[in-house]
Design a protein around this motif. Structure first.
Motif, mmCIF file in Angstrom:
data_model
loop_
_atom_site.group_PDB
_atom_site.id
_atom_site.type_symbol
_atom_site.label_atom_id
_atom_site.label_comp_id
_atom_site.label_asym_id
_atom_site.label_seq_id
_atom_site.Cartn_x
_atom_site.Cartn_y
_atom_site.Cartn_z
ATOM 1 N N ARG A 345 0.890 -1.380 -0.017
ATOM 2 C CA ARG A 345 -0.080 -0.106 0.095
ATOM 3 C C ARG A 345 0.955 1.078 0.060
ATOM 4 O O ARG A 345 0.561 2.279 -0.664
ATOM 5 N N GLU A 346 2.024 1.193 0.800
ATOM 6 C CA GLU A 346 2.749 2.274 0.726
ATOM 7 C C GLU A 346 3.447 2.497 -0.682
ATOM 8 O O GLU A 346 3.682 3.753 -1.147
ATOM 9 N N ALA A 347 3.915 1.673 -1.196
ATOM 10 C CA ALA A 347 4.344 1.453 -2.496
ATOM 11 C C ALA A 347 3.449 2.165 -3.530
ATOM 12 O O ALA A 347 3.809 2.913 -4.309
ATOM 13 N N ALA A 348 2.151 1.592 -3.402
ATOM 14 C CA ALA A 348 1.055 2.074 -4.214
ATOM 15 C C ALA A 348 0.809 3.673 -4.054
ATOM 16 O O ALA A 348 0.416 4.515 -5.086
ATOM 17 N N ARG A 349 0.767 4.277 -2.750
ATOM 18 C CA ARG A 349 0.610 5.678 -2.379
ATOM 19 C C ARG A 349 1.679 6.520 -3.280
ATOM 20 O O ARG A 349 1.421 7.329 -3.656
ATOM 21 N N PHE A 350 2.984 5.972 -3.266
ATOM 22 C CA PHE A 350 4.162 6.574 -3.980
ATOM 23 C C PHE A 350 3.792 6.603 -5.467
ATOM 24 O O PHE A 350 4.442 7.445 -6.053
ATOM 25 N N GLN A 351 2.878 5.617 -5.937
ATOM 26 C CA GLN A 351 2.576 5.640 -7.433
ATOM 27 C C GLN A 351 1.188 6.233 -7.612
ATOM 28 O O GLN A 351 0.688 6.375 -8.739
ATOM 29 N N SER A 352 0.555 7.011 -6.599
ATOM 30 C CA SER A 352 -0.649 7.928 -6.462
ATOM 31 C C SER A 352 -1.736 6.908 -6.912
ATOM 32 O O SER A 352 -2.811 7.594 -7.243
ATOM 33 N N PHE A 353 -1.819 5.714 -6.482
ATOM 34 C CA PHE A 353 -3.015 5.035 -6.401
ATOM 35 C C PHE A 353 -4.031 5.221 -5.330
ATOM 36 O O PHE A 353 -3.461 5.484 -4.288
ATOM 37 N N PRO A 354 -5.299 5.218 -5.528
ATOM 38 C CA PRO A 354 -6.197 5.741 -4.416
ATOM 39 C C PRO A 354 -6.178 4.448 -3.526
ATOM 40 O O PRO A 354 -6.026 3.203 -3.917
ATOM 41 N N ASP A 355 -6.626 4.430 -2.195
ATOM 42 C CA ASP A 355 -6.645 3.382 -1.390
ATOM 43 C C ASP A 355 -7.584 2.499 -1.620
ATOM 44 O O ASP A 355 -7.642 1.305 -0.972
ATOM 45 N N THR A 356 -8.507 2.856 -2.422
ATOM 46 C CA THR A 356 -9.860 2.112 -2.814
ATOM 47 C C THR A 356 -9.213 1.079 -3.976
ATOM 48 O O THR A 356 -9.929 -0.135 -4.288
ATOM 49 N N TYR A 357 -8.068 1.199 -4.373
ATOM 50 C CA TYR A 357 -7.370 0.231 -5.429
ATOM 51 C C TYR A 357 -6.920 -1.034 -4.639
ATOM 52 O O TYR A 357 -5.866 -0.906 -4.074
#
Length: 413
Positions: A345-357
């Motif tokens: 999830r933290e890596a996804a935040r760095f890729q600007s994915f929403p938390d719903t993804y």
């Protein structure tokens, strides 16, 4: 050609987990179709974009004409084709044989879809290193191919942090239109990164001190992940509730209104790596680790070796390029103020994915999917500039003023 209230349609080749598709969705587009041969990635795409047909076949097994008819589209009706096929096979001395190299079948299929659908516009993304293949001959050949299909092509290397992505990541973006030139999106955030590749000084946005005051500040690591639940190694789960309030506008924009996020689990480290991690300060790397604790191969490394191995992030800085492995031996994956590595999830935040993804598949696969993705907010910026381009093609209402602008004064002397 396009109404500003119209829902524009895309298809996404080599879609992976759907980073580009998500960015275009946030810009008001709808995806009709996505193709990727990685089983876990296409399942993630399907879960998060249920409106699209998710095709997990190898692209060589697909028929562009059959796909177009299945989607009920006439030639020229699709708005945007997006995708980023690898272009590995080339001949320095004979770039005209580029398409004959069996390793370039994937690019060939991107071209075939472009020929079959004849979309109004396309996005072709790749690594900046493409500019160096064959001393630039392969890149020029690709541009000639697209141009030969009737598209006006523009190319630029974009820096993800310029679009509110909390990460140092460069991508080569080719935009094409059948109706004229598309300008690449201007930066919205001030950030500086090392563009140590061909085209770094000529094909990137060069910002100055005036831009520093004019643009928004970059989104930092602390702003990107500071509100997520703190974890020790081995803690976390595939579904996690928030334990902290959103602390900045970026966190507010990506949080799930339902109050939960996904894929937030902290992996355990080996005893050796856990010991090494204790010596690395924020912003530091393997150079902080006592010599005797380093892996044997790295004990022979020079201090001038500018790798980010065994690196620890800084709360006030940007993340480095998100990798497909969360392995300290590969890069900077230690958190600034927690003794562990990044969760998916933290890596996804760095890729600007929403938390719903939600990312599906094994945790190893999830890291691969996130690392391979195009940052969502950068894709959104591209999508918005293409929409502006297509909106500009609409017939404008005729007024007395516009008629006057079209009239040429006649010299009657």
């Amino acid at each position: 050609m396009s109404d500003s209230n119209e829902v524009l349609r895309t298809i996404d080749l080599f879609c992976g987990a759907g980073g580009i598709t998500e960015g275009f969705r946030q810009a008001g587009y709808v995806s009709l179709y996505g193709n990727d041969a990685m089983p876990e990635a296409i399942e993630t795409f399907k879960y998060n974009h249920p409106e699209a047909i998710a095709d997990g076949r190898s692209i060589e097994e697909t028929d562009p004409a059959e796909i177009r008819k299945r989607l009920g589209l006439e030639v020229g009706e699709l708005d945007v084709l997006v995708g980023g096929p690898p272009c590995q096979g080339f001949s320095i001395n004979a770039p005209e044989r580029f398409l004959n190299d069996p390793r370039n079948k994937l690019f060939t299929y991107y071209e075939r879809y472009l020929e079959e659908f004849r979309p109004k516009a396309f996005v072709f993304e790749n690594v900046p290193g493409l500019l160096s293949l064959g001393d630039g001959k392969v890149f020029r050949q690709i541009v000639r191919i697209f141009g030969g299909l009737g598209y006006k092509v523009t190319a630029k290397i974009l820096f993800a942090a310029h679009y509110g992505v909390p990460q140092e990541r460069w991508r080569l973006i080719l935009l094409g239109s059948r109706f004229g030139e598309i300008a690449h999106p201007e930066p919205s955030h001030y950030a500086v990164g090392r563009a140590n590749f061909r085209g770094g000084s000529t094909m990137t946005f060069q910002l100055n001190e005036t831009d520093r005051h004019r643009l928004k500040s970059p989104v930092t690591v602390g702003e990107a992940i500071g509100d997520l639940p703190r974890l020790a190694m081995g803690e976390g789960s595939e579904i996690a509730g928030y334990t902290n309030d959103a602390h900045c506008s970026y966190a507010e924009s990506v949080r799930n209104p339902a109050g939960v996020t996904f894929n937030h689990y902290a992996a355990k480290l080996s005893k050796q790596n856990a010991e090494r991690m204790k010596h690395v300060k924020p912003g530091g790397s393997w150079r902080d680790i006592p010599h005797e604790l380093l892996p044997k191969g790295m004990q022979r490394a020079r201090k001038s070796d500018h790798t980010k191995r065994y690196g620890r992030l800084r709360n006030d800085g940007l993340s480095g390029t998100v990798l497909t492995k969360c392995d300290p031996h590969w890069g900077t994956v230690f958190l600034p103020d927690q003794d562990r590595t990044l969760s998916v999830r933290e890596a996804a935040r760095f890729q600007s994915f929403p938390d719903t993804y939600k990312f599906l598949g094994s945790r190893v696969s999830q890291y691969v999917q996130v690392g391979n993705a195009v940052p969502v907010l950068m894709a959104k910026a591209i999508a918005l500039t293409i929409r502006d381009h297509l909106d500009g093609l609409r017939p404008q209402p005729v007024t007395d003023e516009s008629i006057g602008d079209l009239l040429t004064p006649v010299d009657v002397r």
